[in-house]
Design a protein around this motif. Structure first.
Motif, PDB file in Angstrom:
ATOM      1  N   GLY A 182       5.943   6.070  -8.460  1.00 44.56           N
ATOM      2  CA  GLY A 182       6.697   5.508  -7.333  1.00 44.56           C
ATOM      3  C   GLY A 182       6.660   6.415  -6.113  1.00 44.56           C
ATOM      4  N   PHE A 183       6.681   7.727  -6.361  1.00 43.96           N
ATOM      5  CA  PHE A 183       6.638   8.682  -5.248  1.00 43.96           C
ATOM      6  C   PHE A 183       5.296   8.608  -4.514  1.00 43.96           C
ATOM      7  CE2 PHE A 183       7.057  13.229  -3.687  1.00 43.96           C
ATOM      8  CZ  PHE A 183       8.095  12.928  -2.820  1.00 43.96           C
ATOM      9  N   LEU A 184       4.209   8.417  -5.269  1.00 46.45           N
ATOM     10  CA  LEU A 184       2.900   8.254  -4.626  1.00 46.45           C
ATOM     11  C   LEU A 184       2.813   6.927  -3.875  1.00 46.45           C
ATOM     12  CD1 LEU A 184       0.313   9.764  -7.134  1.00 46.45           C
ATOM     13  CD2 LEU A 184       1.619  10.853  -5.318  1.00 46.45           C
ATOM     14  N   ASP A 185       3.490   5.894  -4.400  1.00 42.36           N
ATOM     15  CA  ASP A 185       3.569   4.632  -3.651  1.00 42.36           C
ATOM     16  C   ASP A 185       4.323   4.833  -2.337  1.00 42.36           C
ATOM     17  OD1 ASP A 185       2.148   2.905  -5.339  1.00 42.36           O
ATOM     18  OD2 ASP A 185       3.884   2.648  -6.660  1.00 42.36           O
ATOM     19  N   TYR A 186       5.330   5.712  -2.380  1.00 43.29           N
ATOM     20  CA  TYR A 186       6.062   6.023  -1.148  1.00 43.29           C
ATOM     21  C   TYR A 186       5.135   6.686  -0.120  1.00 43.29           C
ATOM     22  CZ  TYR A 186       8.858   8.966   1.961  1.00 43.29           C
ATOM     23  OH  TYR A 186       9.359   9.610   3.057  1.00 43.29           O
ATOM     24  N   PHE A 187       4.281   7.592  -0.581  1.00 42.31           N
ATOM     25  CA  PHE A 187       3.323   8.223   0.337  1.00 42.31           C
ATOM     26  C   PHE A 187       2.340   7.199   0.895  1.00 42.31           C
ATOM     27  CE2 PHE A 187       4.561  12.301  -1.680  1.00 42.31           C
ATOM     28  CZ  PHE A 187       4.804  13.023  -0.523  1.00 42.31           C
ATOM     29  N   SER A 188       1.955   6.237   0.064  1.00 43.75           N
ATOM     30  CA  SER A 188       1.078   5.164   0.560  1.00 43.75           C
ATOM     31  C   SER A 188       1.806   4.342   1.613  1.00 43.75           C
ATOM     32  CB  SER A 188       0.640   4.262  -0.604  1.00 43.75           C
ATOM     33  OG  SER A 188      -0.118   4.986  -1.549  1.00 43.75           O
ATOM     34  N   TRP A 189       3.092   4.118   1.386  1.00 42.65           N
ATOM     35  CA  TRP A 189       3.912   3.377   2.367  1.00 42.65           C
ATOM     36  C   TRP A 189       3.992   4.144   3.685  1.00 42.65           C
ATOM     37  CZ3 TRP A 189       8.532   4.686   4.788  1.00 42.65           C
ATOM     38  CH2 TRP A 189       9.184   3.641   5.459  1.00 42.65           C
ATOM     39  N   ILE A 190       4.212   5.457   3.581  1.00 43.43           N
ATOM     40  CA  ILE A 190       4.276   6.304   4.782  1.00 43.43           C
ATOM     41  C   ILE A 190       2.967   6.222   5.563  1.00 43.43           C
ATOM     42  CG2 ILE A 190       4.180   8.736   5.504  1.00 43.43           C
ATOM     43  CD1 ILE A 190       6.953   8.133   5.203  1.00 43.43           C
ATOM     44  N   SER A 191       1.869   6.343   4.847  1.00 43.55           N
ATOM     45  CA  SER A 191       0.556   6.303   5.494  1.00 43.55           C
ATOM     46  C   SER A 191       0.329   4.972   6.195  1.00 43.55           C
ATOM     47  CB  SER A 191      -0.531   6.552   4.443  1.00 43.55           C
ATOM     48  OG  SER A 191      -1.808   6.488   5.026  1.00 43.55           O
ATOM     49  N   LYS A 192       0.691   3.886   5.517  1.00 45.42           N
ATOM     50  CA  LYS A 192       0.517   2.552   6.108  1.00 45.42           C
ATOM     51  C   LYS A 192       1.438   2.364   7.300  1.00 45.42           C
ATOM     52  CE  LYS A 192      -1.928  -1.166   5.705  1.00 45.42           C
ATOM     53  NZ  LYS A 192      -3.391  -1.105   5.792  1.00 45.42           N
ATOM     54  N   LYS A 193       2.655   2.869   7.206  1.00 41.45           N
ATOM     55  CA  LYS A 193       3.619   2.742   8.310  1.00 41.45           C
ATOM     56  C   LYS A 193       3.110   3.471   9.544  1.00 41.45           C
ATOM     57  CE  LYS A 193       7.461   5.225   8.396  1.00 41.45           C
ATOM     58  NZ  LYS A 193       7.610   5.879   9.711  1.00 41.45           N
ATOM     59  N   ASN A 194       2.605   4.687   9.344  1.00 42.32           N
ATOM     60  CA  ASN A 194       2.081   5.449  10.482  1.00 42.32           C
ATOM     61  C   ASN A 194       0.874   4.777  11.107  1.00 42.32           C
ATOM     62  OD1 ASN A 194       4.048   7.389  10.050  1.00 42.32           O
ATOM     63  ND2 ASN A 194       2.725   8.697   8.799  1.00 42.32           N
ATOM     64  N   ALA A 195       0.078   4.113  10.264  1.00 39.53           N
ATOM     65  CA  ALA A 195      -1.122   3.454  10.779  1.00 39.53           C
ATOM     66  C   ALA A 195      -0.786   2.198  11.574  1.00 39.53           C
ATOM     67  CB  ALA A 195      -2.063   3.097   9.627  1.00 39.53           C
ATOM     68  N   THR A 196       0.277   1.511  11.171  1.00 40.51           N
ATOM     69  CA  THR A 196       0.624   0.242  11.840  1.00 40.51           C
ATOM     70  C   THR A 196       1.608   0.413  12.983  1.00 40.51           C
ATOM     71  OG1 THR A 196       2.368  -0.148  10.192  1.00 40.51           O
ATOM     72  CG2 THR A 196       0.206  -1.120   9.755  1.00 40.51           C
ATOM     73  N   SER A 197       2.359   1.535  13.002  1.00 39.79           N
ATOM     74  CA  SER A 197       3.399   1.694  14.029  1.00 39.79           C
ATOM     75  C   SER A 197       2.815   1.771  15.439  1.00 39.79           C
ATOM     76  CB  SER A 197       4.247   2.932  13.738  1.00 39.79           C
ATOM     77  OG  SER A 197       3.430   4.089  13.747  1.00 39.79           O
ATOM     78  N   GLY A 198       1.672   2.422  15.577  1.00 43.30           N
ATOM     79  CA  GLY A 198       1.079   2.553  16.905  1.00 43.30           C
ATOM     80  C   GLY A 198      -0.022   1.547  17.171  1.00 43.30           C
ATOM     81  N   ASP A 199      -0.168   0.574  16.274  1.00 45.47           N
ATOM     82  CA  ASP A 199      -1.237  -0.419  16.399  1.00 45.47           C
ATOM     83  C   ASP A 199      -0.641  -1.766  16.768  1.00 45.47           C
ATOM     84  OD1 ASP A 199      -3.509  -1.882  16.308  1.00 45.47           O
ATOM     85  OD2 ASP A 199      -3.907  -1.614  14.157  1.00 45.47           O
ATOM     86  N   ASP A 200      -0.857  -2.183  18.004  1.00 47.49           N
ATOM     87  CA  ASP A 200      -0.329  -3.467  18.458  1.00 47.49           C
ATOM     88  C   ASP A 200      -1.051  -4.641  17.810  1.00 47.49           C
ATOM     89  OD1 ASP A 200       1.420  -2.119  20.096  1.00 47.49           O
ATOM     90  OD2 ASP A 200       0.045  -2.114  21.816  1.00 47.49           O
ATOM     91  N   ASP A 201      -2.244  -4.368  17.276  1.00 48.51           N
ATOM     92  CA  ASP A 201      -3.038  -5.442  16.680  1.00 48.51           C
ATOM     93  C   ASP A 201      -2.806  -5.584  15.181  1.00 48.51           C
ATOM     94  OD1 ASP A 201      -4.197  -5.923  19.169  1.00 48.51           O
ATOM     95  OD2 ASP A 201      -5.751  -4.412  18.834  1.00 48.51           O
ATOM     96  N   ALA A 202      -1.849  -4.830  14.634  1.00 47.63           N
ATOM     97  CA  ALA A 202      -1.577  -4.921  13.201  1.00 47.63           C
ATOM     98  C   ALA A 202      -1.179  -6.346  12.839  1.00 47.63           C
ATOM     99  CB  ALA A 202      -0.467  -3.948  12.820  1.00 47.63           C
ATOM    100  N   ASP A 203      -1.830  -6.914  11.850  1.00 46.47           N
ATOM    101  CA  ASP A 203      -1.567  -8.311  11.490  1.00 46.47           C
ATOM    102  C   ASP A 203      -0.554  -8.401  10.365  1.00 46.47           C
ATOM    103  OD1 ASP A 203      -2.958  -7.457   9.311  1.00 46.47           O
ATOM    104  OD2 ASP A 203      -4.806  -8.530   9.817  1.00 46.47           O
ATOM    105  N   VAL A 204      -0.289  -9.637   9.967  1.00 48.02           N
ATOM    106  CA  VAL A 204       0.705  -9.898   8.931  1.00 48.02           C
ATOM    107  C   VAL A 204       0.289  -9.259   7.610  1.00 48.02           C
ATOM    108  CG1 VAL A 204       1.843 -11.721   7.613  1.00 48.02           C
ATOM    109  CG2 VAL A 204       1.395 -12.050  10.051  1.00 48.02           C
ATOM    110  N   ALA A 205      -1.017  -9.246   7.343  1.00 48.98           N
ATOM    111  CA  ALA A 205      -1.501  -8.685   6.083  1.00 48.98           C
ATOM    112  C   ALA A 205      -1.158  -7.199   5.965  1.00 48.98           C
ATOM    113  CB  ALA A 205      -3.013  -8.887   5.980  1.00 48.98           C
ATOM    114  N   ASP A 206      -1.256  -6.446   7.076  1.00 49.47           N
ATOM    115  CA  ASP A 206      -0.919  -5.019   7.051  1.00 49.47           C
ATOM    116  C   ASP A 206       0.547  -4.802   6.727  1.00 49.47           C
ATOM    117  OD1 ASP A 206      -3.493  -4.128   7.657  1.00 49.47           O
ATOM    118  OD2 ASP A 206      -3.180  -4.414   9.809  1.00 49.47           O
ATOM    119  N   HIS A 207       1.398  -5.595   7.367  1.00 51.87           N
ATOM    120  CA  HIS A 207       2.843  -5.462   7.111  1.00 51.87           C
ATOM    121  C   HIS A 207       3.187  -5.892   5.691  1.00 51.87           C
ATOM    122  CE1 HIS A 207       4.104  -4.302  11.141  1.00 51.87           C
ATOM    123  NE2 HIS A 207       3.261  -5.212  11.622  1.00 51.87           N
ATOM    124  N   LYS A 208       2.472  -6.875   5.184  1.00 54.81           N
ATOM    125  CA  LYS A 208       2.712  -7.323   3.816  1.00 54.81           C
ATOM    126  C   LYS A 208       2.310  -6.245   2.823  1.00 54.81           C
ATOM    127  CE  LYS A 208       1.828 -11.170   0.670  1.00 54.81           C
ATOM    128  NZ  LYS A 208       1.105 -12.444   0.470  1.00 54.81           N
TER     129      LYS A 208
END
Length: 451
Positions: A182-208
């Motif tokens: 679960g902790f590694l899933d949290y790191f994956s979540w962090i990585s995805k959040k950082n990638a999508t936070s500054g990306d205006d083109d992030a689609d629904v699939a990324d947020h999902k």
């Protein structure tokens, strides 16, 4: 078994001498946690057991002296202990080989990641009862070497592992496996959040995908937080995700349970996490004070005690002012705060407030319990020299406090005056030299006070 020995012995053919050329005086001495039982003779000991015991002693000596090459050579011979007919001794031998073999491979200069991975994979199958422990260590090793996905895969495989009837210890280790997954899933979540936070083109699939990581991490982290223990990184990660999704009540509930559940061991960090959360969300000062009061009981020298003192001094309540006095005095009881300007400033401000409110008896009360040892602890002549090197402001502040507590004739105050006279006399000599040697323009600058 021969393959297993080869994992340790892969480096031997390249170098037959000791690989450690570092001077012995500079070596860091290792502590190898082997039970004395491993080296004891038994009444029915055979030549095989004597050889194994002597081999283990040699390995231990080589590890303590950082002789990794010699340790690897002896380890190859020690693998024969896996052929012991006694199940208990087989299990003990597999545990020893796993721990010492890992240590050798970790330090031997000729080892490589493939050797390490292969060795651990074989150790999982030889000592099946150690499968989960070895899997967890394997995942840690992969993380340290930057192989995040491989570490996650190792934990996923371990999650589905079953062998015979599950014991209580296996159940606890499986919970730990789930937690780290679960902790590694949290790191994956962090990585995805950082990638999508500054990306205006992030689609629904990324947020999902990001939300899926959150869901997977939450399931495992919730379970481990039900077990009494110290779970600081897991708590921080879980609270971070809940705050991101605006579940403030859920995050607060987790932090309160972690801090106040009596089944958990006392943990100062739990109260720090709760305080930081409440402060971030503008909680009333009464709540902040209550949290810091518990922390003060656990760690009187914690740096947050300055904030507790500040909060208490804002109150006109005599009980709060009395508590603030006790907090700042208790903080200065610790040597780590002896030269802290901020702490002495708080004490000076406390004295000013109490003097204004005619509550100086609170200072007297705290001083009575310390007058026998504080002068030697804070107000000796050598303290004055050290404090002056730190800053003039510090020695001045401490001198004022010392004169209030011990009287004007205290040796710290006298030493402070001597040091200041010496300092002023030296400065005056320097100014005179500058005046005699400087150009007319420089002399004008001196007279204006620029030097």
């Amino acid at each position: 078994m021969d393959d297993l020995g080869a994992e340790i012995g892969t480096c031997i053919s390249e170098d037959d001498t000791s690989v450690d050329d570092e001077p012995r005086s500079k070596k860091r001495r290792l502590y190898v946690p082997l039970s004395a039982e491993c080296f004891k003779r038994t009444p029915k000991e055979t030549g095989f057991h004597r050889s194994a015991r002597e081999c283990l002693r040699k390995i231990r000596e080589d590890l303590l002296q950082h002789r990794w090459q010699e340790a690897a050579e002896y380890m190859i011979s020690y693998f024969q202990t896996l052929e012991d007919t006694t199940v208990t001794k087989q299990l003990l031998a597999s545990e020893i080989i796993w721990r010492l073999g890992t240590e050798i491979l970790h330090h031997h200069p000729n080892s490589n990641p493939e050797d390490f991975n292969s060795f651990l994979e074989q150790m999982k199958n030889i000592g099946v009862k150690s499968y989960l422990k070895v899997s967890l260590e394997h995942a840690f090793h992969l993380l340290l070497t930057g192989h995040f996905d491989e570490a996650k895969q190792q934990l996923s495989i371990a999650e589905s592992w079953r062998y015979g009837r599950q014991s209580a210890s296996q159940a606890d280790k499986m919970k730990l496996i789930h937690a780290y997954r679960g902790f590694l899933d949290y790191f994956s979540w962090i990585s995805k959040k950082n990638a999508t936070s500054g990306d205006d083109d992030a689609d629904v699939a990324d947020h999902k995908e990001m939300h899926n990581y959150f869901r997977q991490a939450s399931v495992n982290l919730q379970e481990i937080l039900k077990q009494p223990g110290v779970w600081d990184p897991f708590v921080i990660g879980y609270v971070n995700m809940l705050e991101f999704y605006n579940d403030q009540d859920g995050a607060l509930s987790i932090l309160k349970e972690y801090a106040y559940d009596n089944s958990f061991p006392p943990n100062p960090n739990a109260h720090v996490f709760l305080y930081d959360f409440l402060k971030r969300h503008d909680a009333p000062e009464k709540k902040l004070i209550r949290v810091l009061e518990v922390l003060q009981a656990l760690v009187p020298s914690h740096e947050l005690m300055l904030e507790l003192c500040s909060l208490l001094l804002k109150s006109d309540d005599e009980k709060h002012l009395e508590e603030a006095t006790g907090v700042i005095f208790s903080l200065l009881d610790y040597s780590s705060w002896k030269q802290n300007l901020e702490a002495w400033t708080y004490l000076r401000n406390t004295v000013k407030i109490l003097k204004k409110k005619k509550l100086m008896h609170l200072i007297t009360k705290e001083w009575e319990t310390r007058k026998d040892w504080w002068p030697a602890f804070h107000f000796r002549t050598h303290h004055a020299k050290i404090d002056l090197e730190e800053s003039k402001e510090l020695i001045t502040l401490k001198a004022k406090t010392a004169s209030l507590l011990s009287g004007h004739k205290c040796i710290y105050c006298r030493k402070k005056l001597e040091l200041f006279k010496e300092s002023n006399g030296h400065a005056k000599k320097v100014r005179n030299v500058v005046k005699r040697t400087a150009s007319p323009i420089a002399s004008q600058e001196v007279s204006r006070g620029h030097y």
